[in-house]
Design an enzyme around this catalytic site. Structure first.
Site: not given
Length: 167
Positions: A61, A67, A76, A127
């Site tokens: 995170v 971010s 995502d 990710e």
């Protein structure tokens, strides 16, 4: 398909995402949005909740203010099976949908933001579900050259500096 609730994304990214989802469906894959825009406060809460849970920054995170999700350009994306799980991890990469997205995302202006072999550069764990809209030309270049966004930025800055020196 949305994972439920109101989701926000910048218009160019949203339009590209809709096109990518349509192409995936034509190829027999159904994709689901897990997360898009997050406010600073939401990112802060997520970060510190994870820090409290694990006692350290595990690299999954991003620190508030850093971010992709706060830009409205990060998304995502999962398949249905993974929308039913509590957490996400690198095992998602084995899914057919993840492979399709990695191979095709650039056609729609997206990049796989956090690649497995770029953790040292991005300081974020792999990710396989996280994509960032950068536009068609940049996405094609980044993915064809297997660059992280940071490496692309460094390369672009070096190019600009050279151009300014030599005209």
């Amino acid at each position: 398909k949305g994972a439920g609730g109101e989701m926000e994304l910048r218009k160019a990214a949203n339009d590209a995402l809709n096109a990518m989802f349509a192409a995936a469906e034509e190829d027999g894959y159904t994709l689901y949005v897990k997360s898009v825009y997050r406010s600073y406060q939401t990112q802060k809460t997520m970060y510190y909740n994870r820090l409290d849970r694990y006692g350290y920054d595990d690299g999954l995170v991003a620190f508030p203010g850093s971010s992709d999700h706060q830009t409205g350009l990060g998304v995502d994306i999962l398949n249905y099976e993974w929308t039913q799980k509590d957490g996400m991890n690198e095992k998602f990469a084995a899914e057919a949908e993840a492979k399709w997205m990695e191979q095709n995302c650039h056609r729609f202006g997206f990049i796989l933001r956090y690649m497995a072999d770029k953790e040292e550069v991005t300081n974020i764990k792999y990710e396989p579900w996280h994509f960032r809209y950068v536009g068609l030309e940049a996405a094609a270049y980044i993915m064809e050259n297997h660059l992280s966004l940071e490496e692309f930025t460094w390369e672009w800055q070096a190019y600009i500096e050279e151009y300014e020196r030599n005209g």
